[in-house]
Design an enzyme around this catalytic site. Structure first.
Site, mmCIF file in Angstrom:
data_model
loop_
_atom_site.group_PDB
_atom_site.id
_atom_site.type_symbol
_atom_site.label_atom_id
_atom_site.label_comp_id
_atom_site.label_asym_id
_atom_site.label_seq_id
_atom_site.Cartn_x
_atom_site.Cartn_y
_atom_site.Cartn_z
ATOM 1 N N TYR A 1 0.865 -1.186 0.000
ATOM 2 C CA TYR A 1 0.000 0.000 0.000
ATOM 3 C C TYR A 1 0.894 1.226 0.000
ATOM 4 C CZ TYR A 1 -3.533 3.367 1.645
ATOM 5 O OH TYR A 1 -4.376 4.450 1.771
ATOM 6 N N LYS B 1 4.622 9.158 8.525
ATOM 7 C CA LYS B 1 4.505 8.615 9.884
ATOM 8 C C LYS B 1 5.537 9.176 10.862
ATOM 9 C CE LYS B 1 2.186 4.570 8.030
ATOM 10 N NZ LYS B 1 0.785 4.641 8.394
ATOM 11 N N ASP C 1 9.366 2.811 -0.580
ATOM 12 C CA ASP C 1 8.335 3.484 0.210
ATOM 13 C C ASP C 1 8.657 3.193 1.677
ATOM 14 O OD1 ASP C 1 6.176 4.205 1.695
ATOM 15 O OD2 ASP C 1 4.677 3.327 0.364
HETATM 16 C C1 PLP Z 1 3.901 2.053 3.252
HETATM 17 C C2 PLP Z 1 2.887 3.161 3.189
HETATM 18 N N1 PLP Z 1 2.961 4.049 2.195
HETATM 19 C C3 PLP Z 1 2.110 5.070 2.107
HETATM 20 C C4 PLP Z 1 1.113 5.237 3.017
HETATM 21 C C5 PLP Z 1 0.191 6.405 2.883
HETATM 22 O O1 PLP Z 1 0.404 7.301 3.929
HETATM 23 P P1 PLP Z 1 -0.757 8.293 4.407
HETATM 24 O O2 PLP Z 1 -1.803 7.453 5.057
HETATM 25 O O3 PLP Z 1 -0.058 9.219 5.354
HETATM 26 O O4 PLP Z 1 -1.260 9.002 3.204
HETATM 27 C C6 PLP Z 1 0.985 4.322 4.067
HETATM 28 C C7 PLP Z 1 -0.059 4.433 5.105
HETATM 29 O O5 PLP Z 1 -1.100 4.867 4.988
HETATM 30 C C8 PLP Z 1 1.896 3.265 4.146
HETATM 31 O O6 PLP Z 1 1.814 2.361 5.112
HETATM 32 N N1 LIG Z 2 -2.104 0.803 6.695
HETATM 33 C C1 LIG Z 2 -2.476 2.169 6.762
HETATM 34 C C2 LIG Z 2 -1.235 2.951 6.950
HETATM 35 O O1 LIG Z 2 -0.245 2.473 7.317
HETATM 36 C C3 LIG Z 2 -3.404 2.393 7.895
HETATM 37 C C4 LIG Z 2 -3.716 3.831 8.177
HETATM 38 C C5 LIG Z 2 -4.913 4.316 7.425
HETATM 39 O O2 LIG Z 2 -5.026 4.101 6.227
HETATM 40 O O3 LIG Z 2 -5.734 4.986 8.057
#
Ligand code: PLP
Ligand SMILES: N[C@H](C=O)CCC(=O)O
Length: 429
Positions: A145, A268, A240
């Protein structure tokens, strides 16, 4: 059973004005059932809900709270800076300090651009890769993701996997066609895609340690293999590191696993719980970004001073005290050993994957190495485990398609409680 009557009332109310009652789908508990817990406050390793229940937290706001909630120096810095202004829309010296700090910690970062989320960071990195290579296609891995930008929602992990969404209405066929996918850890499949789309692939984007289908480790040689395919084919390798950055080591997975990326994305931990992301890389590539180059990327609140001071304070602490990473790993290994013991005594199949302070449990007979094996696990059993733990005051991610994140405020007593609770829960599964 905890009394969660106030959470229940708030969830009902929330659904009248917020889609599904939540501002991010994974919070809704939809796949595990039940009512999401509404939080009141948090301190250190503990969350406190609106009904007055306390939970030991293994989500850490999905990663950022690596030193625990309401970490004193971060709270103080935010309070002090907020009095100046919450945003200028003009540059500040703080942004330079933040960029220099990141560069001193992260390998292969000459230039770094701050954004407001991990999604923005990954979306922008892909645009840079396309602009730099003049190619359109990308390779991503099933179950990884990279946020909710259109091109990443093909066979995505996290909530997309949790809710079993096969294709996302609103994402055009054209966008999806430019996203090629293959199984995580399947280097041969990547080689085949690179050969059959020779000269068309701008980037391979990968979670160097996958955390959106549970925690899944890269097989030995997988990341190194991606590096050499990229070198051979003129493809950019994007790590990522939204989850792994500043969590697995000061320099993230690049440092820990000793593989270099061309572009890297952060989120994060970099924002200490404020909305922050960043993408960066070698100068030769990053100089295509506007206003240096013509790959346009912007943000009204990018480099926001409150977000910057929060992130800067946390990263400074992590840089000046790298022993934190050893402590976190030791705590996670202690938890893993304890969980292993109680699960082995239970006698049903399970798998624990762990690296650094990322860990997850799947109820499965086979090793969990990719999206298919994560999906084939007994995730209905995970849902029962989740609720049995929640009732005992342990807050796990509400899906088997998520990693758990340890924070350094967790004590041995907290870990022991978690292990004991897991042992007790097994009787209910
Ligand atoms: C590996 C990774 N990339 C990108 C994202 C996207 O980050 P955000 O939720 O801050 O948009 C997330 C989590 O949501 C993630 O776990
Ligand atoms: N897996 C997602 C980010 O790491 C969980 C957070 C979200 O999407 O709200």
């Amino acid at each position: 059973m905890n009394n969660i009557s106030v959470s229940k009332a708030l969830f009902s109310k929330a659904q009248e004005s917020i889609p599904g009652g939540v501002n991010s789908p994974v919070r809704a508990f939809k796949s595990v059932g039940g009512t999401p817990i509404f939080m009141q406050k948090a301190k250190g390793a503990y969350l406190y809900d609106v009904d007055g229940n306390q939970y030991i937290d293994y989500i850490a706001s999905w990663g950022p709270m690596i030193l625990g909630h309401a970490y004193g120096p971060v709270v103080k810095a935010i309070q002090e800076y907020a009095a100046y202004s919450t945003s200028y829309g003009a540059p500040t010296e703080l942004e330079i300090k933040m960029a220099e700090l990141i560069k001193s910690m992260a390998p292969n970062v000459d230039l770094i651009r701050m954004v407001s989320s991990g999604t923005e960071a990954c979306m922008s990195a892909i645009r840079v890769a396309r602009g730099y290579t003049s190619r359109n296609k990308i390779i991503k891995f099933e179950g990884c993701y990279h946020g909710h930008a259109d091109s990443f929602l093909v066979k995505a992990g996290s909530g997309v996997a949790t809710f079993n969404i096969q294709s996302v209405p609103g994402v055009t066929a054209g966008v999806s066609a430019d996203t090629l996918t293959c199984a995580y850890n399947d280097l041969e499949a990547v080689q085949q895609l690179a050969a059959s789309h020779k000269g068309e692939i701008a980037a391979i984007i990968v979670e160097p340690v996958a955390g959106n289908m549970g925690c899944i480790l890269p097989a030995p040689g997988f990341l190194e293999g991606l590096r050499s395919i990229c070198d051979q084919e003129g493809i950019l390798l994007i790590f990522d590191e939204v989850m792994t950055g500043f969590r697995l080591a000061p320099g993230g997975a690049q440092e820990l696993l000793k593989v270099d990326a061309d572009l890297v994305t952060y989120g994060k931990v970099i924002g200490a719980g404020m909305p922050v992301g960043a993408f960066g890389g070698k100068k030769e590539i990053m100089q295509v970004v506007a206003p240096l180059g013509s790959v346009y990327q912007a943000g009204t609140l990018s480099g926001n001073p409150i977000a910057m001071i929060a992130g800067y304070t946390l990263l400074s602490e992590l840089k000046s005290n790298p022993g934190i990473y050893k402590e976190l790993e030791e705590k996670t290994l202690y938890l893993k050993k304890g969980l292993d013991e109680v699960l082995a005594a239970w006698g049903q199949p399970y798998v624990i994957n762990q690296l650094g302070s990322m860990i997850s449990i799947h109820f499965s007979e086979q090793a969990i190495t990719d999206f298919a094996s994560a999906g084939a696990a007994n995730n209905a059993r995970f849902a029962k485990y989740f609720h049995a733990m929640l009732n005992r005051g342990i807050y796990l991610p509400p899906s088997a398609f998520e990693s758990w994140f340890l924070n350094n405020a967790l004590t041995k007593e907290d870990l022991d409680k978690t292990i004991q609770a897991t042992g007790e829960c097994m009787a209910e599964l």
